[in-house]
Structures are given as structure tokens and as C-alpha cells.
Design an enzyme around this catalytic site. Structure first.
Site, PDB file in Angstrom:
ATOM      1  N   ASP A  37      -0.618  -9.842  -4.115  1.00  0.00           N
ATOM      2  CA  ASP A  37       0.600  -9.075  -4.386  1.00  0.00           C
ATOM      3  C   ASP A  37       0.230  -7.736  -5.031  1.00  0.00           C
ATOM      4  O   ASP A  37       0.842  -7.311  -6.010  1.00  0.00           O
ATOM      5  CB  ASP A  37       1.580  -9.851  -5.259  1.00  0.00           C
ATOM      6  CG  ASP A  37       2.969  -9.224  -5.279  1.00  0.00           C
ATOM      7  OD1 ASP A  37       3.237  -8.357  -4.423  1.00  0.00           O
ATOM      8  OD2 ASP A  37       3.779  -9.587  -6.152  1.00  0.00           O
ATOM      9  N   PHE A  83       0.816  -1.214   0.000  1.00  0.00           N
ATOM     10  CA  PHE A  83       0.000   0.000   0.000  1.00  0.00           C
ATOM     11  C   PHE A  83       0.853   1.268   0.000  1.00  0.00           C
ATOM     12  O   PHE A  83       0.331   2.375   0.084  1.00  0.00           O
ATOM     13  CB  PHE A  83      -0.977  -0.013   1.176  1.00  0.00           C
ATOM     14  CG  PHE A  83      -2.167  -0.930   0.975  1.00  0.00           C
ATOM     15  CD1 PHE A  83      -2.413  -1.562  -0.241  1.00  0.00           C
ATOM     16  CD2 PHE A  83      -3.054  -1.168   2.014  1.00  0.00           C
ATOM     17  CE1 PHE A  83      -3.508  -2.398  -0.427  1.00  0.00           C
ATOM     18  CE2 PHE A  83      -4.166  -1.995   1.839  1.00  0.00           C
ATOM     19  CZ  PHE A  83      -4.388  -2.607   0.620  1.00  0.00           C
ATOM     20  N   ARG A  84       2.186   1.114  -0.047  1.00  0.00           N
ATOM     21  CA  ARG A  84       3.135   2.167  -0.424  1.00  0.00           C
ATOM     22  C   ARG A  84       3.338   3.305   0.568  1.00  0.00           C
ATOM     23  O   ARG A  84       4.165   4.178   0.331  1.00  0.00           O
ATOM     24  CB  ARG A  84       2.741   2.776  -1.785  1.00  0.00           C
ATOM     25  CG  ARG A  84       2.537   1.789  -2.921  1.00  0.00           C
ATOM     26  CD  ARG A  84       3.779   0.996  -3.207  1.00  0.00           C
ATOM     27  NE  ARG A  84       3.697   0.269  -4.481  1.00  0.00           N
ATOM     28  CZ  ARG A  84       4.509  -0.721  -4.819  1.00  0.00           C
ATOM     29  NH1 ARG A  84       5.450  -1.109  -3.974  1.00  0.00           N
ATOM     30  NH2 ARG A  84       4.393  -1.328  -5.984  1.00  0.00           N
ATOM     31  N   ASN A  90       8.498  -2.827   2.157  1.00  0.00           N
ATOM     32  CA  ASN A  90       9.381  -2.042   1.285  1.00  0.00           C
ATOM     33  C   ASN A  90       8.803  -0.661   0.985  1.00  0.00           C
ATOM     34  O   ASN A  90       8.515  -0.300  -0.156  1.00  0.00           O
ATOM     35  CB  ASN A  90       9.720  -2.797   0.001  1.00  0.00           C
ATOM     36  CG  ASN A  90       8.503  -3.351  -0.717  1.00  0.00           C
ATOM     37  OD1 ASN A  90       7.451  -3.580  -0.138  1.00  0.00           O
ATOM     38  ND2 ASN A  90       8.657  -3.561  -2.020  1.00  0.00           N
TER      39      ASN A  90
END
Length: 445
Positions: free
Chosen positions: A305, A65-66, A96
Site C-alpha cells: 500500500d 504511484f500518483r 485514484n
């Protein structure tokens, strides 16, 4: 005296560990408290589910979800909005981000950002690195932690532990099941000249089946040597599926709708860099073998993903284009279409999307429709035909590889801990997301 509930779901077909049975479902204080004939009971709200199937809430254990740091292409609110619109009730988000989720402070920050801002419940994977290896026993037991995630091959971001010794040091310290991106980084470096500029169909040539299989064999060997449990994400090759059949005692297996649905070279011809992901979409021989793994029970869970990128990032000429596709909102409709096509049963879908994550990750109170469990529910119309479109998607990135694809089977309602969050493609309740709980990380009394 008649029973009284907060909510009654009336007349639906409940799909659970004992099969499909038409029964009413009573909810109070966010929990399932009764199953059966509730015709004499009353409730603050009665939801007519006639003709619909009520599934345990779908758990997507791999999403990106950044947020923080990359929220120009997604954030916790928009990603979770996409999740509940697609019938997903809990997500496990990946580490990440910028900064990476590799410390207690970074995890606590994500939990703070997510609580009552995310529309679904959530957990966050903590990245395993050379630098935080000594902290692994504490990190994996923190509230809201899904466990430890390790990248053995580079993907989006720079989290990477490519050496056997580094992986072993992490696994020696884990007590929960650790998740792995399994591609051999050394082979990826050696094979970089195989990438053809401007030709994304060379992506699966560079990131070949041998790259994945070599790493998965290494990982299983290290897991045996250290007595650890591992979870191998997004299996993309038939070779790995055959190998993992004989190593289920140490390794659980995830597959994606993308690898079960899309096929090379067609997807690269149609979608170009929009079909680019890690590990890549491969030819039909691999897709058929992955389906074989589903049929044989080798596969434990489905994940999406969900890895959104902007149009601009996808429009860079390959290999500068970014790898990844959105998927959390399309997981349920794509897989229900496979159910209707006879490729798997509805019960098997429930096992992969609800029971499986609950079982292998030890989730507390989720993954089943049973008295005492959280009232997390995915309500679907198995016969509804709809066309997936970019406009339907709620992700910030604004696109889906399934734009224009017509499916049979559609999510019509999403309940999270008894709250009706989505109904008929509308968000109907303010965000109330909370961290999921795990049996192996509960406080010791």
C-alpha cells in the site's frame, strides 16, 4: 555440446515451490530455461550468487504511484525505481489518480506512460464506480488491467461506492477477482466527531475495528449473493481475520508489513501524522491476530500500500493531514527481518509475495522459478544487516516510517524478464517495464 545462455546465476540457493535447493539458473530471451548444475555451460554474463538466496520476483499488488495528476509526490518512474531498489519486480498500481483510472482511455494512458519508463513490470487497477458499472466486463479484461478496484470507504481521492446495491451491480458483472478497500462509509461519517484536532492517535478511534468488520461482513455477503470473488485489501483487525477464516471460498486476504510491524500507541507517539494511514495502525492485540492469520494460512498476499505524501501534506494538523505511507522499497527488508526473527519462514514469505499474487490474480508467466517462466528474480542476502534511512529511499516523498530501523536481510539484486535491473543498490539497466499479462484477460482465439 555445452549449453549457452544469456545469463547464468551461479551458486545461489533457489527458494521455490519445492523448497530451498542450491542450484544454478540459466536465462535466455528473458525466460528461465534451466535449473541445476550449469558448471559446463557458458553465458554472456555469469552472476556469482554464492551465499545468496534467489527468490521468485516479488509482486506488490497494491501501490499508489500518483501519476497522472498527483506527481508532485510520486510518479511512475520514481515509484518503480523505489520498487526495484527494494527487490520488487512487478507492481499493481491503484486508480485514484487525476483523472481516475475508470475508462479505457485512462488505462491506455497509464500503460503508455509506464512502458519502458517504469523499471519494473506493471498492471493498473481500474476503479469501479456507479457510472462505469455497465463497462466492468470489458474494463477488467483490457490489456494491462489488474482487475476492478472498489473503495467502499473513502480514502485518498473521491472514488467511492458505499451502498450495497452499487457494490452488487459491480460484482454481478465481474468475472475476475475484484479488490476492495473495506471500511463502512456511513459509520465513518457518523464517527467524525471522534477525531481530535492535532491528535493523530485518535485516527484508529474514528476508523475503528467495527468500521472495518462491518464493511467486510457486508462485502462477503454481497459476494456470496452475486457469486463473485473478492480480494480484501490491507486487513487491519483481528476481528476481520477471525471472520474471514470461514469465508476463504469467496474472499482472499491481503496484509501489509505496516500492520505486522508498527503498533499503536507507540507509532503515533514516535511518528505523529507520519503514522497516519487508512485503515489505521492499531494496538498490539490486532497485530498479534494478523500474525495469527499469516500462521494459519488465512492470508494470501502481502502488499505495501505504498502511498506517499509530501512532508508538507503530512505536517497539516490532524485530521487535515494526509493518510498514507511509502512502502514499496521497504516491503522486502522489513519482511526478511521478520523471517530472521522466526515470525514466518522464508518459504511462507515467498508464498505471500510471489506465488500468492500469481495464484489469486492468474498472472501469466510470473510468480515462480520454473522453466518457461519470466526470469523475474529477487536476490537477497539473508544475513546482511543494514539500516533503513530516508536517504536510501527513492520515492519522491523523501521519507519512510522505518527511518533508522536496522534489519537483518536485504535485497541485493533485482532481475526483470532476465534484465539485471538493480545490483547492490544501483540501477544498472535502463527502464524496460512492460504490462503484466493475466490468464483471464488473454485474447480469446
Amino acid at each position: 555440446m555445452p549449453q549457452t545462455f544469456d545469463v547464468i546465476l551461479k551458486g545461489g540457493t533457489v527458494v521455490n515451490h519445492d523448497g530451498r535447493v542450491q542450484r544454478d539458473l540459466g536465462i535466455s530471451d528473458g525466460k528461465i530455461v534451466a535449473l541445476g548444475d550449469l558448471s559446463r555451460a557458458s553465458a554472456g554474463e555469469v552472476v556469482d550468487c554464492t551465499g545468496l538466496h534467489i527468490l521468485p520476483g516479488v509482486i506488490d499488488s497494491q501501490v499508489h504511484f500518483r501519476e497522472p495528476g498527483l506527481d508532485h509526490k510520486e510518479d511512475l518512474e520514481t515509484g518503480s525505481r523505489a520498487a526495484v531498489l527494494g527487490g520488487v519486480t512487478t507492481v499493481f498500481e491503484m486508480p485514484n489518480t487525476i483523472p481516475q483510472t475508470t475508462s479505457p482511455d485512462a488505462l491506455a494512458d497509464k500503460i503508455k506512460r509506464g512502458r519502458h519508463r517504469m523499471h519494473c513490470d506493471f498492471a493498473f487497477w481500474v476503479g469501479g464506480t456507479h457510472e462505469n458499472v455497465r463497462d466492468v466486463p470489458d474494463l477488467e479484461r483490457l490489456p494491462g488491467a489488474a482487475g476492478i478496484k472498489v473503495f467502499m470507504g473513502s480514502s485518498t481521492g473521491d472514488l467511492l461506492v458505499e451502498d450495497d446495491a452499487g457494490v452488487a451491480e459491480i460484482l454481478k458483472r465481474t468475472r475476475r477477482r475484484a479488490a476492495f478497500h473495506s471500511e463502512d462509509e456511513g459509520m465513518l461519517r457518523e464517527r467524525m466527531p471522534l477525531r481530535v484536532t492535532g491528535d493523530p492517535s485518535s485516527h484508529p478511534v474514528w476508523r475503528s475495528p467495527e468500521v472495518a468488520l462491518t464493511c467486510t461482513k457486508r462485502l462477503v455477503r454481497i459476494a456470496r449473493e452475486t457469486g463473485a470473488r473478492v480480494h480484501i485489501l490491507h486487513i487491519s483487525t483481528g476481528d476481520e481475520m477471525v471472520f474471514l477464516r470461514d469465508h476463504k471460498d469467496v474472499a482472499t486476504v491481503e496484509v501489509l508489513p505496516n500492520h505486522l510491524t508498527l503498533v499503536a500507541p507507540d507509532c503515533y507517539e514516535r511518528l505523529g501524522t507520519y503514522a497516519q494511514m487508512n485503515p489505521p495502525i492499531r494496538d498490539d492485540s490486532h497485530r498479534q491476530r494478523i500474525w495469527w492469520g499469516v500462521e494459519q494460512g488465512i492470508v494470501d498476499v502481502l502488499g505495501s500500500d505504498h502511498a506517499p505524501h509530501t512532508h508538507e501534506e503530512k505536517h497539516h494538523a490532524y485530521p487535515a493531514s494526509h493518510s498514507g505511507m511509502p512502502g514499496v522499497q521497504t516491503l522486502v527488508p522489513i519482511m526478511l527481518d521478520h523471517v530472521n526473527a522466526g515470525r514466518l519462514s522464508l518459504e511462507r514469505f515467498v508464498d505471500l509475495s510471489s506465488h500468492g499474487p500469481q495464484r489469486i490474480f492468474g498472472m501469466e508467466g510470473k510468480g515462480r522459478i520454473a522453466a518457461g517462466y519470466d526470469a523475474d528474480l529477487t536476490i537477497v542476502d539473508l544475513k546482511r544487516r543494514e539500516t533503513i534511512t530516508n536517504a536510501w529511499g527513492a520515492s519522491k516523498c523523501g521519507w519512510t516510517p522505518y527511518d533508522g530501523v536496522t534489519v537483518t536481510g536485504w535485497p541485493v539484486g533485482t532481475f526483470v524478464r532476465g534484465n539485471k535491473v538493480m545490483w547492490e543498490a544501483q540501477i544498472v539497466t535502463p527502464a524496460q517495464g512492460e504490462p503484466a499479462r493475466f490468464l483471464e484477460a488473454l485474447p480469446r482465439g
